[in-house]
Design an enzyme around this catalytic site. Structure first.
Site, PDB file in Angstrom:
ATOM      1  N   ASP A  53       0.811  -1.218   0.000  1.00  0.00           N
ATOM      2  CA  ASP A  53       0.000   0.000   0.000  1.00  0.00           C
ATOM      3  C   ASP A  53       0.841   1.263   0.000  1.00  0.00           C
ATOM      4  O   ASP A  53       0.348   2.344  -0.288  1.00  0.00           O
ATOM      5  CB  ASP A  53      -0.858   0.046   1.279  1.00  0.00           C
ATOM      6  CG  ASP A  53      -1.996  -0.934   1.256  1.00  0.00           C
ATOM      7  OD1 ASP A  53      -2.699  -0.983   0.244  1.00  0.00           O
ATOM      8  OD2 ASP A  53      -2.169  -1.646   2.257  1.00  0.00           O
TER       9      ASP A  53
HETATM   10  C1  BGC Z   1       0.158   1.260   6.353  1.00  0.00           C
HETATM   11  C2  BGC Z   1      -0.193   0.084   5.530  1.00  0.00           C
HETATM   12  C3  BGC Z   1      -1.663   0.063   5.333  1.00  0.00           C
HETATM   13  C4  BGC Z   1      -2.113   1.381   4.713  1.00  0.00           C
HETATM   14  C5  BGC Z   1      -3.571   1.436   4.379  1.00  0.00           C
HETATM   15  C6  BGC Z   1      -0.407   2.508   5.738  1.00  0.00           C
HETATM   16  O1  BGC Z   1      -0.136   3.593   6.551  1.00  0.00           O
HETATM   17  O2  BGC Z   1       1.527   1.331   6.476  1.00  0.00           O
HETATM   18  O3  BGC Z   1       0.284  -1.100   6.116  1.00  0.00           O
HETATM   19  O4  BGC Z   1      -2.012  -0.984   4.503  1.00  0.00           O
HETATM   20  O5  BGC Z   1      -1.774   2.420   5.560  1.00  0.00           O
HETATM   21  O6  BGC Z   1      -4.383   1.718   5.469  1.00  0.00           O
HETATM   22  C1  NOJ Z   2      -1.870  -3.806   5.215  1.00  0.00           C
HETATM   23  C2  NOJ Z   2      -3.000  -4.045   4.278  1.00  0.00           C
HETATM   24  O1  NOJ Z   2      -4.125  -4.442   5.004  1.00  0.00           O
HETATM   25  C3  NOJ Z   2      -2.621  -5.056   3.238  1.00  0.00           C
HETATM   26  O2  NOJ Z   2      -3.638  -5.200   2.318  1.00  0.00           O
HETATM   27  C4  NOJ Z   2      -1.350  -4.639   2.572  1.00  0.00           C
HETATM   28  O3  NOJ Z   2      -1.077  -5.561   1.589  1.00  0.00           O
HETATM   29  C5  NOJ Z   2      -0.231  -4.443   3.553  1.00  0.00           C
HETATM   30  N1  NOJ Z   2      -0.660  -3.475   4.500  1.00  0.00           N
HETATM   31  C6  NOJ Z   2       1.080  -4.020   2.911  1.00  0.00           C
HETATM   32  O4  NOJ Z   2       1.112  -2.693   2.601  1.00  0.00           O
END
Ligand code: BGC
Ligand code: NOJ
Length: 817
Positions: free
Chosen positions: A491
């Site tokens: 993400d």
């Molecule tokens: C986090 C991710 C998460 C994303 C979406 C980011 O700040 O590091 O792990 O998936 O937010 O909520």
């Molecule tokens: C948390 C999210 O829930 C997941 O979908 C994602 O793949 C990981 N973060 C990595 O960024």
């Protein structure tokens, strides 16, 4: 400082916490269907019905001090001396003479002793009910009679939990209560006269000495939950809340003879009344209570509670019968047999909504997340997996694309946490394939499923999967690799975002429109999905050649533009510059493409895969797991997005992002390196890390999303336990690839890739209604693969055991050579 805070009780399927001051609250989940809660080892936590944002029932204060504020608190008071305490330690924090918390599967039991009074409280949500039971057993261990007071307490919050933390000008006026002193029931409503038809209630099995429903009256002005005025003086205030902060507190007085045990049951529930029958008598403004009375007439009875608890335990015994293993490694056994499937159920139910790290207001059900959760859950409860799959597909967009999340109450997708993550749709194919392999239920591919929940738009599910794959093919970049869009699985790799505004969300801010940034990860995922789709096409009598060709073509593009010489590259950015290459100063190698490309079979034949995995070992592997990227980003790269916003060593910026580790385990197993696969498995296995509890800090019975990486200030420290795709993927890695018991469309594959020093293992696997008693034997000192497989004593050709008749038991022996 102790290294451990408890121990596993494998026979009872419990983790036993032996001191209350764990490094973080160590939590558990209540509920498996519609009424849910989290509960910590000191009874902190909250409850909700279906949607933690829209139907919160009790209040919890995240990130507060003292930690873990708000819970299912009971107070005991010795009426002779006036001494009072919390038998769950919180919130009074008296130093108890003994303390023990047993977190089991969907229940928690907290026991303690203080001043010669033993208390044990069992908390669980009975199957089929929208309520939770607190069963308190109190025993007088003194040689004198004990005159005691018991006070219960919850803080209500029956509305939108986001609103609850912000909209005080309204909320301080809308909460109402009704109290039935005779029945011992406190009712709480908000907005009930107009749009809501649900009520929260709190019942008690014993005659009341008093009650309170006004927080300020119960606690006293400017006091906290650690010293409620009502408890201190041993007398409830009998308060009726009109707005402000309604609470529920019962007061029960008991006199216990020496050695005597008494049981007091509290029931906290949620009840919906039919809109036309909200009031009794109709139009009176008096809440209709019949439904609640019926529920309480059953659940305030000790026999019902005992039976309900048995039923819950039995349901878990049945679920866990899907796979039972007996290997030489106890940490593996208890994770595979108990805790990993349990965590899979929790992720399946919660997605990423409710934990100590997820507030329940921020996220609904993730599309990508829920599809991956299904990989861990399909075998456990196929019927529920089927329903989920159809729900997910119903939110898919006509383009084949997907919303990033949907709300569980409405099952509608939304863009609240961002959109345009180009990997999202492909996970649907993986989930569907996993479900089909498990069940053989080819009929699901014909199920009519709408797009974006739009009536009249339905096509067979199979077409959804085709559109998902086509979505990638319609969005290829200059290197014939998939465009990344907002981001891919990572993400935080936001290659089109260029955010320089403080506080702006990387996930929702407007992207540059003309972006042609590409993802090698999505390429790998596409190959995997397209190859799965070939199998599903064949189930329908189609050759699937087009998908095979598309996968091969993508694999060629990966080798041509995605191979860096010693590992797979990660991406091309907005400007066409390579990401995750030896050409880069920071962020030279990422774990995700090494895992996913090998999983998809890229380079397994010609040694590229082996080279990539060697690079993982050289550059990314640490004693606490495999870090996501190396070297970490030390400055902000506006062209890369959120990833470089984290301090080095944390989260996506070179933390051990545990979700990715099982991909590498599987990849190692695929190339036959059993020692490496199992070694990685043990590095992040929470049970194997139990001795490091002071460092790890999170619960030793479940996976955490992240363990701080080698470049962090606190390497080895875990965060974000429970709600992570790590659960599903680790169960897949250990059970399907290392132990090698793998459902395929054509039957059950037996393909173990074990550590060299194991002599083998045994397992029982329930598959499509039949039971497989599996034993794997192998010479010590070698990994090897199953050379010979016997089914009921007869050797078979290859390693695929055909599905047997439902109800039958099949004896499978595999000899590794
Ligand atoms: C986090 C991710 C998460 C994303 C979406 C980011 O700040 O590091 O792990 O998936 O937010 O909520
Ligand atoms: C948390 C999210 O829930 C997941 O979908 C994602 O793949 C990981 N973060 C990595 O960024």
């Amino acid at each position: 400082m102790p290294a451990r805070y408890g121990h596993f009780d494998d026979d009872r399927r419990e983790y036993v916490i032996t001191r209350p001051d764990t490094p973080l609250p160590w939590i558990n989940y209540l509920g498996t269907e519609a009424f849910f809660g989290i509960i910590s080892n000191t009874a902190g936590g909250y409850s909700y019905y279906r949607d933690a944002r829209l139907r919160r029932i009790t209040r919890y204060r995240y990130n507060n001090v003292p930690a873990d504020t708000g819970g299912r608190y009971i107070y005991l008071r010795d009426n002779a001396s006036g001494a009072y305490w919390s038998p769950s330690w919180q919130p009074t924090q008296r130093k108890l003479d003994s303390y023990e918390c047993r977190h089991g599967l969907s229940y928690t039991q907290i026991s303690s002793a203080y001043l010669g009074i033993r208390a044990q409280t069992l908390y669980f949500v009975p199957i089929g009910e929208t309520l939770e039971v607190w069963r308190l057993r109190i025993r007088n261990e003194r040689d004198q009679p004990a005159r005691l007071s018991v006070f219960s307490s919850v803080e209500f919050c029956l509305w939108n939990a986001q609103d609850d933390a912000t909209n005080f000008q309204r909320n301080y006026s809308t909460g109402e209560v009704e109290v039935e002193v005779d029945g011992g029931v406190i009712y709480h409503t908000t907005e009930y006269r107009e749009r809501r038809n649900h009520v929260a209630y709190f019942g008690c099995s014993e005659p009341l000495a008093g009650f309170d429903t006004e927080r300020e009256e119960f606690l006293g002005a400017y006091r906290g939950w650690d010293r409620p005025a009502a408890v201190e003086r041993g007398e409830s205030g009998g308060s009726i809340a009109h707005g402000w902060a309604p609470v529920g507190s019962h007061h029960v007085r008991l006199t216990l003879a020496p050695g005597e045990t008494r049981e007091v049951i509290f029931v906290l529930g949620y009840q919906e009344n039919p809109p036309e029958a909200k009031f009794d008598p109709p139009g009176s403004g008096v809440l209709a209570k019949e439904g609640v009375r019926q529920a309480l007439s059953r659940w305030l009875r000790p026999a019902t509670v005992a039976d309900g608890f048995e039923q819950l335990r039995d349901s878990w015994t049945a679920l866990l019968a899907t796979l039972r293993v007996d290997t030489p490694d106890p940490d593996t056994n208890r994770m595979v047999n108990i805790w990993n499937p349990y965590q899979c159920l929790v992720t399946f139910l919660m997605s990423r909504s409710v934990s100590l790290f997820e507030s329940g207001v921020d996220r609904g059900m993730g599309f990508r997340d829920s599809n991956q959760d299904l990989l861990g859950f399909a075998a456990l409860a196929p019927a529920r997996a089927r329903a989920r799959l159809l729900d997910l597909a119903s939110t898919q967009l006509p383009t084949g694309g997907a919303y990033h999340q949907f709300q569980p109450l409405t099952k509608r997708g939304n863009n609240d946490i961002g959109s345009g993550f180009n990997d999202d749709p492909l996970w649907l194919v993986l989930a569907a394939a996993a479900y089909l392999k498990e069940t053989g239920d080819a009929a699901i591919l014909d199920e009519p499923v709408p797009y974006d929940n739009e009536p009249g738009s339905a096509t067979p599910l199979y077409e959804h999967l085709e559109r998902a794959v086509q979505y990638t093919l319609d969005r290829l970049g200059p290197h014939s690799l998939p465009l990344i869009g907002r981001a891919d699985w990572n993400d935080c790799l936001n290659l089109n975002c260029f955010s320089d505004t403080p506080g702006e969300s990387f996930q929702t801010t407007v992207n540059r429109a003309d972006g042609s940034a590409e993802s090698v990860f999505i390429a790998g995922l596409f190959i995997l999905a397209a190859r799965e789709l070939v199998g599903l096409a064949q189930l329908r009598g189609l050759p699937g050649d087009g998908y095979r060709a598309a996968a091969d073509k993508m694999a060629a593009a990966v080798v041509e533009h995605g191979w860096d010489g010693a590992w797979f590259r990660r991406a091309y950015d907005y400007f066409g510059n390579v990401v995750g290459s030896s050409e880069n100063e920071e962020g030279q190698i990422f774990v995700e493409p090494q895992g996913i490309c090998v999983l998809a079979g890229v380079g397994v034949e010609n040694g590229i895969a082996t080279r990539a995995l060697d690079s993982v070992r050289e550059r990314l592997a640490t004693e606490h797991g495999i870090v996501l990227v190396h070297p970490a980003y030390r400055r902000y790269h506006v062209e890369l997005g959120e990833i470089s916003s984290y301090p080095p060593g944390y989260k996506e910026n070179a933390g051990v992002f545990c979700h990715t580790n099982p991909w590498v385990m599987i990849a190692e197993a695929m190339i036959g390196r059993g020692d490496a696969a199992f070694d990685y498995y043990r590095r992040i296995n929470p049970s194997a890390r139990e001795d490091l509890s002071d460092l790890h800090r999170c619960e030793p019975y479940v996976y955490a999303q992240m363990i701080a990486g080698k470049e962090a200030a606190t390497p080895g420290e875990a965060k974000n336990s429970w709600l992570t795709g790590t659960a599903a993927w680790n169960l897949v890695a250990i059970s399907q690839w290392i132990l090698g018991i793998r459902a395929e469309l054509g039957g059950l594959r037996i393909d173990p890739v074990l550590p060299a020093d194991w002599p083998g293992f045994t397992a029982t696997r329930r598959f499509r209604g039949a039971t497989y008693e599996i034993s794997v034997r192998k010479p010590a000192g070698l990994t090897g693969r199953a050379g010979l497989v016997f089914v009921d004593g007869e050797p078979i050709e290859g390693t695929l055991v055909p599905a047997a008749a439902p109800g039958s038991t099949v004896i499978v022996e595999a000899i590794v050579s």
